[in-house]
Scaffold this motif. Structure first.
Motif, PDB file in Angstrom:
ATOM      1  N   LEU A  10      -5.885   3.994  10.250  1.00 34.28           N
ATOM      2  CA  LEU A  10      -6.747   4.090   9.080  1.00 34.28           C
ATOM      3  C   LEU A  10      -5.929   4.194   7.798  1.00 34.28           C
ATOM      4  O   LEU A  10      -6.222   3.500   6.813  1.00 34.28           O
ATOM      5  N   THR A  11      -4.918   5.040   7.773  1.00 37.30           N
ATOM      6  CA  THR A  11      -4.128   5.183   6.554  1.00 37.30           C
ATOM      7  C   THR A  11      -3.379   3.887   6.231  1.00 37.30           C
ATOM      8  O   THR A  11      -3.229   3.524   5.057  1.00 37.30           O
ATOM      9  N   ASP A  12      -2.947   3.174   7.257  1.00 38.36           N
ATOM     10  CA  ASP A  12      -2.310   1.867   7.023  1.00 38.36           C
ATOM     11  C   ASP A  12      -3.283   0.901   6.351  1.00 38.36           C
ATOM     12  O   ASP A  12      -2.909   0.151   5.432  1.00 38.36           O
ATOM     13  N   LEU A  13      -4.529   0.891   6.809  1.00 36.50           N
ATOM     14  CA  LEU A  13      -5.533  -0.002   6.224  1.00 36.50           C
ATOM     15  C   LEU A  13      -5.821   0.365   4.770  1.00 36.50           C
ATOM     16  O   LEU A  13      -6.000  -0.515   3.912  1.00 36.50           O
ATOM     17  N   ILE A  14      -5.869   1.669   4.483  1.00 35.79           N
ATOM     18  CA  ILE A  14      -6.126   2.112   3.103  1.00 35.79           C
ATOM     19  C   ILE A  14      -4.993   1.670   2.180  1.00 35.79           C
ATOM     20  O   ILE A  14      -5.225   1.309   1.019  1.00 35.79           O
ATOM     21  N   LYS A  15      -3.773   1.680   2.687  1.00 33.62           N
ATOM     22  CA  LYS A  15      -2.608   1.301   1.873  1.00 33.62           C
ATOM     23  C   LYS A  15      -2.587  -0.185   1.538  1.00 33.62           C
ATOM     24  O   LYS A  15      -1.937  -0.593   0.571  1.00 33.62           O
ATOM     25  N   ILE A  16      -3.284  -0.996   2.327  1.00 27.68           N
ATOM     26  CA  ILE A  16      -3.369  -2.432   2.025  1.00 27.68           C
ATOM     27  C   ILE A  16      -4.441  -2.635   0.958  1.00 27.68           C
ATOM     28  O   ILE A  16      -5.611  -2.343   1.178  1.00 27.68           O
ATOM     29  N   ARG A  17      -4.046  -3.125  -0.188  1.00 25.80           N
ATOM     30  CA  ARG A  17      -4.981  -3.246  -1.309  1.00 25.80           C
ATOM     31  C   ARG A  17      -5.853  -4.488  -1.121  1.00 25.80           C
ATOM     32  O   ARG A  17      -5.385  -5.614  -1.283  1.00 25.80           O
ATOM     33  N   SER A  18      -7.104  -4.243  -0.810  1.00 32.58           N
ATOM     34  CA  SER A  18      -8.038  -5.351  -0.581  1.00 32.58           C
ATOM     35  C   SER A  18      -9.233  -5.232  -1.519  1.00 32.58           C
ATOM     36  O   SER A  18     -10.382  -5.347  -1.118  1.00 32.58           O
ATOM     37  N   VAL A  19      -8.933  -4.968  -2.790  1.00 33.90           N
ATOM     38  CA  VAL A  19      -9.975  -4.851  -3.809  1.00 33.90           C
ATOM     39  C   VAL A  19     -10.569  -6.230  -4.079  1.00 33.90           C
ATOM     40  O   VAL A  19      -9.881  -7.123  -4.584  1.00 33.90           O
ATOM     41  N   ASN A  20     -11.820  -6.402  -3.689  1.00 30.23           N
ATOM     42  CA  ASN A  20     -12.527  -7.666  -3.908  1.00 30.23           C
ATOM     43  C   ASN A  20     -11.694  -8.874  -3.480  1.00 30.23           C
ATOM     44  O   ASN A  20     -11.669  -9.908  -4.140  1.00 30.23           O
ATOM     45  N   GLY A  21     -11.017  -8.755  -2.347  1.00 25.46           N
ATOM     46  CA  GLY A  21     -10.211  -9.861  -1.846  1.00 25.46           C
ATOM     47  C   GLY A  21      -9.026  -9.359  -1.033  1.00 25.46           C
ATOM     48  O   GLY A  21      -8.977  -8.201  -0.621  1.00 25.46           O
ATOM     49  N   ASN A  22      -8.072 -10.252  -0.769  1.00 27.02           N
ATOM     50  CA  ASN A  22      -6.857  -9.943  -0.008  1.00 27.02           C
ATOM     51  C   ASN A  22      -7.163  -9.500   1.411  1.00 27.02           C
ATOM     52  O   ASN A  22      -6.402  -8.748   2.022  1.00 27.02           O
ATOM     53  N   GLU A  23      -8.263  -9.994   1.979  1.00 21.18           N
ATOM     54  CA  GLU A  23      -8.623  -9.605   3.344  1.00 21.18           C
ATOM     55  C   GLU A  23      -7.655 -10.158   4.386  1.00 21.18           C
ATOM     56  O   GLU A  23      -7.563  -9.613   5.487  1.00 21.18           O
ATOM     57  N   LEU A  24      -6.940 -11.221   4.046  1.00 19.16           N
ATOM     58  CA  LEU A  24      -6.003 -11.801   5.007  1.00 19.16           C
ATOM     59  C   LEU A  24      -4.975 -10.775   5.466  1.00 19.16           C
ATOM     60  O   LEU A  24      -4.634 -10.721   6.648  1.00 19.16           O
ATOM     61  N   ALA A  25      -4.504  -9.951   4.552  1.00 20.60           N
ATOM     62  CA  ALA A  25      -3.517  -8.931   4.921  1.00 20.60           C
ATOM     63  C   ALA A  25      -4.110  -7.925   5.903  1.00 20.60           C
ATOM     64  O   ALA A  25      -3.434  -7.477   6.843  1.00 20.60           O
ATOM     65  N   ILE A  26      -5.375  -7.578   5.720  1.00 20.97           N
ATOM     66  CA  ILE A  26      -6.057  -6.674   6.658  1.00 20.97           C
ATOM     67  C   ILE A  26      -6.194  -7.353   8.014  1.00 20.97           C
ATOM     68  O   ILE A  26      -5.898  -6.766   9.060  1.00 20.97           O
ATOM     69  N   SER A  27      -6.635  -8.603   7.999  1.00 15.93           N
ATOM     70  CA  SER A  27      -6.834  -9.339   9.249  1.00 15.93           C
ATOM     71  C   SER A  27      -5.533  -9.468  10.035  1.00 15.93           C
ATOM     72  O   SER A  27      -5.518  -9.331  11.264  1.00 15.93           O
TER      73      SER A  27
END
Length: 389
Positions: A10-27
């Motif tokens: 969870l903390t790793d996911l929060i650190k990935i900035r996906s503000v209105n986009g950048n979902e590829l990094a989460i995926s």
């Protein structure tokens, strides 16, 4: 998977900035977790930084797939100076995990990821498919959900769990959300000679006055109540001594299943036609976003199952069946499968979603994982007979 491993995801996911986009990094982060455990996963990339993700375990069942879904994007960080903990730090303090998206909805997303992983690791034998769908762009337009829906993602889904933050409560119905724009065209003139012009703002005033009572006779929905509606933005004019030739407004409406999106759109269009017929200005109506309401009966067996399991996990609160006036990706998915049972169920804390110092609680996050696992195992039980919505 131990407690600290779950918190780290969870903390790793929060650190990935996906503000209105950048979902590829989460995926890509989530896909790596699944691939490490030989879980089938696909990244559906559709822009340089935009992507959906689909993963599944199990085998086909006559009940259809049980689908867990959540969005990877977050809203923007406002009032950064008022954050006590850095919004992308994922700090864990006194049993709370802080950060943008901690509640809405990276905690629900992480819980769903871990659910699939632990069902595999614990070698549960269940007769069915458990699918995880992570979407892009839910916070503004639901681009990912619309893309997946057009690809037929809902065809075999037997029930859907949306992991938005609900503090453990079971949401069985929510309104839709229809955003619209109205443009008003007139004729410019000097303000000393207003009769030579056509005031575009006056056209908007006509609509605003009509909008206040436009849905007064719309029937109340048994779950969601009355249609909620507001004019929320207005722009017009260029300088104080000129009659404006153009003006525009935006509004938001919360449709219900009893008085749905199509009925609302038809009513607005008819009102615009009447206003245009009666005045010299011309109004144009267009839809910006169009999310549909969902509603599964509170007596539905799937709803009752989720309430029972959540109540067993939470001993510090009453777990109720509730409705909300929000909208989720389910608003898109039910368009292609309107009879699909849907619930919204996720961890703490729904009161701080989109707020400064957003957080979830470690306890609720861990409980949500257990709830999702038990729902998955119970869903394919012979004792659970799905009812229509």
């Amino acid at each position: 998977m131990n407690k600290q491993e779950k918190i780290k995801i969870l903390t790793d996911l929060i650190k990935i900035r996906s503000v209105n986009g950048n979902e590829l990094a989460i995926s890509e982060y989530i896909a790596a977790l699944f691939k490490k455990r030989n879980i089938a996963v696909k990244i559906d990339r559709f822009d340089d930084t935009r992507a959906n993700l689909i993963a599944e375990i199990g085998k086909p069942s006559s009940k259809g797939a049980l689908c867990f879904t959540g969005h990877q994007d977050t809203v923007a960080v406002a009032e950064r100076d008022e954050w006590e903990h850095a919004p992308f730090s994922g700090q864990v303090i006194d049993g709370k995990i802080y950060g943008r998206g901690a509640a809405d909805m990276k905690s629900g997303l992480a819980a769903q990821v871990i659910t699939l992983i632990e069902l595999v690791e614990e070698q549960h034998d269940f007769n069915g498919i458990v699918r995880f769908v992570a979407t892009a762009g839910e916070e503004y337009g639901a681009q990912g959900a619309y893309r997946l829906s057009s690809q037929g993602i809902t065809q075999d889904i037997g029930a859907l769990v949306v992991g938005e933050p609900t503090s453990g409560q079971i949401i069985y119905a929510h309104s839709g959300s229809l955003n619209y724009q109205i443009k008003s065209y007139g004729k410019s003139a000097h303000s000393s000679r207003p009769a030579q012009g056509i005031n575009a703002i006056s056209g908007l005033v006509k609509f605003i006055n009509a909008e206040q009572t436009l849905f007064d006779d719309a029937p109340a929905d048994p779950f969601l109540g009355h249609v909620q509606h507001s004019v929320t933005m207005i722009k017009g004019g260029q300088q104080v001594n000129s009659i404006p030739s153009y003006a525009e407004l935006y509004g938001n409406i919360r449709p219900t299943k009893r008085f749905d999106n199509e009925q609302i759109i038809e009513r607005i269009r008819n009102k615009i036609k009447r206003i245009n017929h009666e005045g010299l200005f011309q109004l144009e109506f267009s839809i910006v976003h169009n999310f549909y309401p969902i509603g599964t009966s509170p007596n539905n067996s799937f709803v009752k199952l989720a309430q029972k399991i959540a109540s067993e996990q939470y001993t510090d609160r009453e777990i109720d069946l509730k409705t909300i006036n929000g909208a989720t990706d389910a608003s898109v998915f039910i368009q292609s499968k309107p009879d699909m049972p849907v619930i919204i169920l996720g961890p703490d804390a729904w009161k701080v979603a989109h707020q400064t110092n957003e957080y979830t609680t470690v306890d609720s996050y861990l409980k949500t994982i257990e709830i999702y696992k038990k729902i998955a195992l119970s869903f394919f039980s012979k004792q659970l007979v799905l009812q229509s919505v």
